[in-house]
Structure formats: C-alpha cells, structure tokens
Design an enzyme around this catalytic site. Structure first.
Site, PDB file in Angstrom:
ATOM      1  N   ASP A 166       5.499  -6.742  -5.749  1.00 12.01           N
ATOM      2  CA  ASP A 166       5.953  -5.866  -4.672  1.00 12.01           C
ATOM      3  C   ASP A 166       6.696  -4.682  -5.283  1.00 12.01           C
ATOM      4  O   ASP A 166       7.889  -4.765  -5.582  1.00 12.01           O
ATOM      5  CB  ASP A 166       6.859  -6.652  -3.723  1.00 12.01           C
ATOM      6  CG  ASP A 166       7.025  -5.970  -2.377  1.00 12.01           C
ATOM      7  OD1 ASP A 166       6.570  -4.823  -2.227  1.00 12.01           O
ATOM      8  OD2 ASP A 166       7.596  -6.598  -1.464  1.00 12.01           O
ATOM      9  N   VAL A 167       5.961  -3.584  -5.489  1.00 11.50           N
ATOM     10  CA  VAL A 167       6.539  -2.380  -6.095  1.00 11.50           C
ATOM     11  C   VAL A 167       6.468  -1.170  -5.164  1.00 11.50           C
ATOM     12  O   VAL A 167       7.164  -0.187  -5.385  1.00 11.50           O
ATOM     13  CB  VAL A 167       5.864  -2.038  -7.439  1.00 11.50           C
ATOM     14  CG1 VAL A 167       6.237  -3.044  -8.508  1.00 11.50           C
ATOM     15  CG2 VAL A 167       4.349  -1.954  -7.299  1.00 11.50           C
ATOM     16  N   LYS A 168       5.587  -1.208  -4.172  1.00 13.06           N
ATOM     17  CA  LYS A 168       5.459  -0.146  -3.167  1.00 13.06           C
ATOM     18  C   LYS A 168       5.388   1.243  -3.786  1.00 13.06           C
ATOM     19  O   LYS A 168       6.007   2.189  -3.309  1.00 13.06           O
ATOM     20  CB  LYS A 168       6.614  -0.213  -2.154  1.00 13.06           C
ATOM     21  CG  LYS A 168       6.645  -1.510  -1.350  1.00 13.06           C
ATOM     22  CD  LYS A 168       7.740  -1.471  -0.299  1.00 13.06           C
ATOM     23  CE  LYS A 168       7.775  -2.737   0.540  1.00 13.06           C
ATOM     24  NZ  LYS A 168       8.270  -3.906  -0.227  1.00 13.06           N
ATOM     25  N   ARG A 169       4.600   1.377  -4.832  1.00 16.09           N
ATOM     26  CA  ARG A 169       4.449   2.681  -5.463  1.00 16.09           C
ATOM     27  C   ARG A 169       3.557   3.580  -4.609  1.00 16.09           C
ATOM     28  O   ARG A 169       2.649   3.113  -3.919  1.00 16.09           O
ATOM     29  CB  ARG A 169       3.844   2.538  -6.860  1.00 16.09           C
ATOM     30  CG  ARG A 169       4.671   1.711  -7.829  1.00 16.09           C
ATOM     31  CD  ARG A 169       6.016   2.367  -8.121  1.00 16.09           C
ATOM     32  NE  ARG A 169       6.705   1.662  -9.190  1.00 16.09           N
ATOM     33  CZ  ARG A 169       7.926   1.150  -9.085  1.00 16.09           C
ATOM     34  NH1 ARG A 169       8.588   1.237  -7.948  1.00 16.09           N
ATOM     35  NH2 ARG A 169       8.489   0.537 -10.119  1.00 16.09           N
TER      36      ARG A 169
END
Length: 286
Positions: A103-106
């Site tokens: 979960d990095v939401k880049r």
C-alpha cells in the site's frame, strides 16, 4: 505463489490472486505497525519493534489469508532502517508463497511513475511486491507505465476508485468531461487494461471502500468493470461487516478482498492468538 510460468510467460497477478482467494478465502491482512499498535504490543516504536511485529504477523497469517497488505508509510517513517524491515517482510512473504499488495498509493506521470514501478514491481527489486496501490487522479492513463511493467512481469496494480474518506467524494463522484463520474472512468480503465475475462480476474484492480454505501453500483462501476478484483478497506474497526459485502458490492461480492487490519492485529502480540483471530475472520467472510 510464484509468477513464473516458463516459456508462456508469467502467470498473471489476477489469476494468482483468484487462486489464492479460492484456496484461503477473501481475507486480506493489513500490516499497519503504527505507534499506538506497537505500544499495545509492548514493542518499541523503532525498527527493532517493527521487525518483531512484522515477523509475528507473517508467522500468524501464513496459510490463513489470500494476501497481506503492508502499509509502506509506517515503515518509511523510520527511514532506511524501517525500509529494511519492509524489505525483509516482503521477501519473507515471497519465500512462503504469500501474495503481497504493498500500500504505497503512488501517483505521478511519465518516467517518474515508471521509476516507482521499478521500485516495487520489477522482479528482484529490494522492495518487490506482487501488487501496489496507486492514485489515478492525475488521469488513469498516467499510471500506464506502472501497469505496463506490472503486466509484463505478472504483477498487479490497484487503482483508487471510491475511497471511504469523506474528502474523496468531491473528486471521485465529480462528473468528468465525458459526462460520467471520475470513478467510473477509473473503473473502465482498470477493466480495459487488466486483461481479465469472464473466468479470470484482471490484474488491474480497484480500491473501493466497504463504507461507500450504494455508490459502487449507483455510479455503474459494477457493470463497467466486471472482471476486476476489488480491494475493500473499511471492514472491522471502520464499521463495515458481512452485510456490506452484499449491500455495497452486490453481484461483485465474490471479487472482494476483505481488508482487515486493526480487527486482526488487536489480537497480538501472541502469534497463536493472531492465527485464531485470522481463522475466525476468514470464516466470517467466506
């Protein structure tokens, strides 16, 4: 679960995820070592505490869940030593055949999003995961370099579509230039790029909160993206339960990854207690 398939190329992430859910059930274990939880476990808020926490969770969920979802921010806040713990967690999961959704939401454009993809989706990268979360609000097509790399290597990308935070409504429900909602455009892009069909899940999924009410169906995301897997935060401590699987997702409920973090991790630090909680949660949602 390996992405290697010999001369025919890698097995798609969608197919691997679908198989994992069929084997273990839909539970997705969030790995969120925030300071309060570390204190609850009587662990220091330090890289050493992160390492003890991460190993215990991995031991507990092995064979119990479809995948794990580490939240990168809680490792990044400890700098390079925290990222080293995240590398260890991802490598450990890979050795055990546990799928990882980082979960990095880049979200970026051009070569920059391509570089993010290299960091997380390139085989052999220190932070290699099976899939990542990504923000499409610079335009869903801006993420195509990440999607291209993911599809090449049997990896996946989950695009934020309908998030459960109240601020998301103003952007995601807004009407785009083509007369449809922004969220619907994201869903259409995921379906088009994901490579799924009537029997196999696509490798580009959507993040849809389990607390968004009727928006997923009312905005037409169910009809627009029938083959995509759905990563659904909001179960457990955030208020959603078994009823929301049907109420929010309707006929798409079978594509939902039930993401639970606090409701699982509160059972720690005992590995055995965590295993029992994971088993109970899996039974609740299967």
């Amino acid at each position: 679960m390996s992405s290697t398939a010999g001369a025919t190329g890698p097995v798609s992430f969608g197919a691997r995820l679908q198989a994992a859910v069929a084997e273990h059930g839909p539970l997705l274990a969030g790995v969120d070592p925030h300071a309060g939880l570390l204190a609850q476990w009587e662990l220091p808020d330090s890289p050493a505490g992160l390492a003890t926490f991460s190993r215990a969770v991995l031991d507990a969920v092995d064979g119990q869940v479809a995948a794990i979802k580490p939240q990168s921010a809680f490792y990044e806040r400890h700098g390079s030593r925290g990222l080293a713990v995240l590398e260890e967690l991802l490598a450990g999961a890979r050795e055990r055949g546990i799928l990882t959704i980082l979960d990095v939401k880049r979200g970026d454009i051009g070569s920059t999003i391509g570089a993010y993809a290299e960091a997380y989706l390139r085989p052999g990268a220190p932070l290699e995961a099976d899939a990542i979360t990504a923000s499409p609000f610079l335009g869903a097509g801006s993420l195509d370099p990440a999607v291209d790399l993911a599809l090449e290597h049997g990896k996946g990308v989950f695009l934020l579509a309908l998030t459960s935070n109240p601020e998301g409504h103003g952007v995601q429900h807004a009407i785009a230039a083509d007369g449809t909602s922004v969220a619907l455009g994201v869903a259409r892009h995921a379906e088009e790029r994901g490579g799924g069909d009537g029997s196999v899940w696509g490798s580009v999924g959507l993040v849809v909160g389990a607390t968004v009410g009727d928006a997923y169906r009312r905005l037409g995301l169910d009809a627009a993206a029938p083959s995509v897997p759905l990563l659904a935060p909001g179960f457990g401590a955030q208020g959603a339960g078994i009823a929301e699987l049907a109420d929010v997702f309707g006929e798409s409920a079978g594509h939902v990854l039930v993401s639970v973090s606090r409701g699982l991790l509160a059972a720690g630090p005992s590995v055995e207690d965590l295993r029992v909680r994971a088993k109970d949660l899996q039974a609740d949602y299967s």
